[in-house]
Design an enzyme around this catalytic site. Structure first.
Site, PDB file in Angstrom:
ATOM      1  N   HIS A 252      30.646  25.605  16.742  1.00 51.11           N
ATOM      2  CA  HIS A 252      31.963  25.629  17.393  1.00 51.11           C
ATOM      3  C   HIS A 252      32.347  24.308  18.053  1.00 51.11           C
ATOM      4  O   HIS A 252      33.517  23.955  18.089  1.00 51.11           O
ATOM      5  CB  HIS A 252      32.033  26.765  18.426  1.00 51.11           C
ATOM      6  N   ASP A 253      31.379  23.570  18.550  1.00 48.49           N
ATOM      7  CA  ASP A 253      31.684  22.351  19.310  1.00 48.49           C
ATOM      8  C   ASP A 253      31.306  21.059  18.597  1.00 48.49           C
ATOM      9  O   ASP A 253      31.244  20.016  19.236  1.00 48.49           O
ATOM     10  CB  ASP A 253      30.959  22.392  20.670  1.00 48.49           C
ATOM     11  N   LYS A 256      32.852  17.685  19.245  1.00 52.57           N
ATOM     12  CA  LYS A 256      32.554  16.817  20.395  1.00 52.57           C
ATOM     13  C   LYS A 256      31.954  15.481  19.953  1.00 52.57           C
ATOM     14  O   LYS A 256      31.892  14.551  20.754  1.00 52.57           O
ATOM     15  CB  LYS A 256      31.612  17.524  21.377  1.00 52.57           C
ATOM     16  N   HIS A 281      38.519  17.925  20.831  1.00 55.05           N
ATOM     17  CA  HIS A 281      37.297  18.314  20.094  1.00 55.05           C
ATOM     18  C   HIS A 281      37.564  19.502  19.168  1.00 55.05           C
ATOM     19  O   HIS A 281      36.876  19.674  18.170  1.00 55.05           O
ATOM     20  CB  HIS A 281      36.108  18.567  21.034  1.00 55.05           C
ATOM     21  N   HIS A 307      38.596  28.104  19.155  1.00 52.44           N
ATOM     22  CA  HIS A 307      37.729  28.779  20.134  1.00 52.44           C
ATOM     23  C   HIS A 307      38.176  28.570  21.581  1.00 52.44           C
ATOM     24  O   HIS A 307      37.655  29.214  22.480  1.00 52.44           O
ATOM     25  CB  HIS A 307      36.254  28.412  19.949  1.00 52.44           C
ATOM     26  N   HIS A 308      39.139  27.677  21.826  1.00 53.17           N
ATOM     27  CA  HIS A 308      39.680  27.535  23.191  1.00 53.17           C
ATOM     28  C   HIS A 308      41.082  28.115  23.335  1.00 53.17           C
ATOM     29  O   HIS A 308      41.725  27.925  24.361  1.00 53.17           O
ATOM     30  CB  HIS A 308      39.652  26.074  23.646  1.00 53.17           C
TER      31      HIS A 308
END
Ligand code: C2E
Ligand code: SIN
Ligand code: SIN
Ligand code: FE
Ligand code: FE
Length: 407
Positions: A252-253, A256, A281, A307-308
């Site tokens: 998911h990240d 970054k 990101h 996801h955010h």
């Protein structure tokens, strides 16, 4: 079992071959192990079974089924227990790994004293289960490497009585196990590939560790499984989706990697303009998954990008016309409710839960009580309320996962 006709045996071989074919389409180690145990227990009519995986000089507990102890969802916590047995001749599983041969035991409590191994009754003592017959099979790849050991327990006859494992089982299960080892090896490679990708992101953000992403992956998989059961998703589709969701959630990240260290590792609170950079990101992450033909890629993209987003429409990045446009930035036109893809709604909950429970460069871990009260109060705001309900329903499993992937 009394199976003598060759016709019957052909049938059996056909279903074994079909399972192997299915195994090869599955992507994650956990569901590969689940399938292997399911089929091996079916072939041998075993009440219970577990798989141990080789890790350095140990056999690490990997998966368990037990029809007598676990009815319905009760067993799911047991999937995440954390223990290992050294590979030596003292334990039954260790002995099978060392000798690379299947080991059949009629009664665990009456093993002849001259044998080097002994049965460890701790598990029975703690669980109240009574182990009788055992068939322990090393999982050997084509190159002869042992990737794990499968232990089948308590073969049953037509009347449900515990009996020794039949001659047939002793022939067919090892045959099946060798092919299973190949599928396991492939599953391990998939997960390692993903952990390598995560490592790249971890270089930038030290909070994105292997443990964090494995927790988020497992939380997401378990939440999805319960959601699927509630929503009448067919078992086969559920298993396939669950697998993809587990792997995709771990990524998911990864976006970054595109964020400067000075911002990611900042010890204190971010300024608004720094936070605007962090928001990118999601878009950076979405760009990494360009292969539109693979389900893993397309779900990974949905998750990385969304996801955010928040259920109430106050999240980011919002609808972005073209994420590949180098000028693309977050938009005010946020998604809300079920416009946000389900896997992304699931990861939103799993990721925030894990972030709140963990130390970050900018915060200490919160107490469980405070974490749970945030999750509850954000139901219908940040999070999909149905998913929050599910989260609390399976909270025992969530805690077991947290305990397994510490650090
Ligand atoms: P992360 O640390 O993995 O946090 C993921 C999400 O968990 C955050 O998304 C937020 O929704 C939630 N979260 C984490 N810590 C807290 C907290 O103390 N209180 C509350 N209410 N929620 C929390 P968000 O806010 O979009 O942040 C995304 C990422 O931006 C974070 O990922 C982190 O890498 C970075 N970040 C956010 N705030 C700060 C900060 O104040 N300082 C630094 N250095 N980084 C920050
Ligand atoms: C089969 O594979 O068709 C038979 C397995 C069993 O004995 O249940
Ligand atoms: C062993 O096979 O000795 C380890 C598993 C157990 O007995 O619980
Ligand atoms: Fe994120
Ligand atoms: Fe995260």
């Amino acid at each position: 079992m009394t199976l003598n006709s060759t016709e019957y045996c052909d049938d059996r071989l056909a279903t074994i071959l079909q399972t192997i074919e299915e195994l090869n389409h599955l992507k994650d180690v956990d569901s590969i192990l689940d399938n292997i145990l399911h089929e091996a227990r079916r072939i041998s009519n075993a009440d219970a079974g577990s798989i141990f995986m080789v890790e350095n000089d140990n056999l690490k507990f990997g998966y368990v089924h037990n029809d007598t102890l676990f009815k319905g969802d009760e067993g799911r916590e047991a999937l995440y227990v954390d223990f290992a047995v050294p590979i030596n001749e003292k334990s039954i599983v260790g002995y099978a790994a060392l000798t690379k041969e299947a080991l059949e035991i009629e009664d665990a409590y009456h093993i002849p004293h001259e044998r080097p191994y002994a049965f460890n009754p701790d598990y029975d003592r703690r669980s109240g289960y009574k182990t009788g017959s055992m068939l322990t099979i090393p999982l050997k790849t084509l190159q002869g490497r042992i990737v794990g050991v499968m232990q089948l327990i308590n073969a049953k006859d037509e009347n449900g009585m515990v009996v020794p494992f039949s001659e047939e089982s002793q022939v067919y299960v090892p045959l099946f196990a060798n092919n299973a080892a190949v599928a396991i090896e492939r599953g391990i490679m998939n997960r390692e590939l993903i952990l390598r990708m995560v490592k790249m992101a971890e270089l930038r953000d030290p909070s994105e560790t292997g443990a964090h992403v494995q927790r988020v992956g497992s939380y997401a998989a378990e939440i999805y499984q319960r959601w699927a059961a509630r929503n009448g998703i067919e078992l086969k589709e559920m298993k396939h989706e669950k697998d993809i969701i587990r792997l995709a959630s771990m990524l998911h990240d990864v976006g970054k990697v595109g964020i400067p260290d000075t911002i990611l590792k900042k010890p204190g609170k971010l300024t608004d303009s720094e936070f605007d950079i962090i928001k990118m990101h999601t878009i950076f992450g979405g760009r990494l998954f360009v292969n539109q033909t693979s389900m893993l890629d397309s779900i990974s993209k949905e998750i990385a990008l969304n996801h955010h987003e928040k259920w109430n429409g106050k999240g980011y990045p919002g609808r972005v016309k073209d994420i590949f446009d180098p000028e693309a930035t977050v938009s005010k036109d946020s998604r809300s409710g079920t416009e946000i893809p389900l896997p992304a709604r699931i990861v939103a909950l799993a990721d925030v839960y894990d972030a709140l429970c963990s130390r970050r460069s900018y915060k200490e871990p919160w107490t469980d009580e405070k974490v749970l009260s945030i999750i509850e109060s954000e139901s219908g705001e940040h999070f999909d309320p149905e998913l929050v309900e599910i989260f609390f329903e399976i909270y025992g499993v969530i805690k077991a996962i947290r305990n397994k992937f510490k650090g």
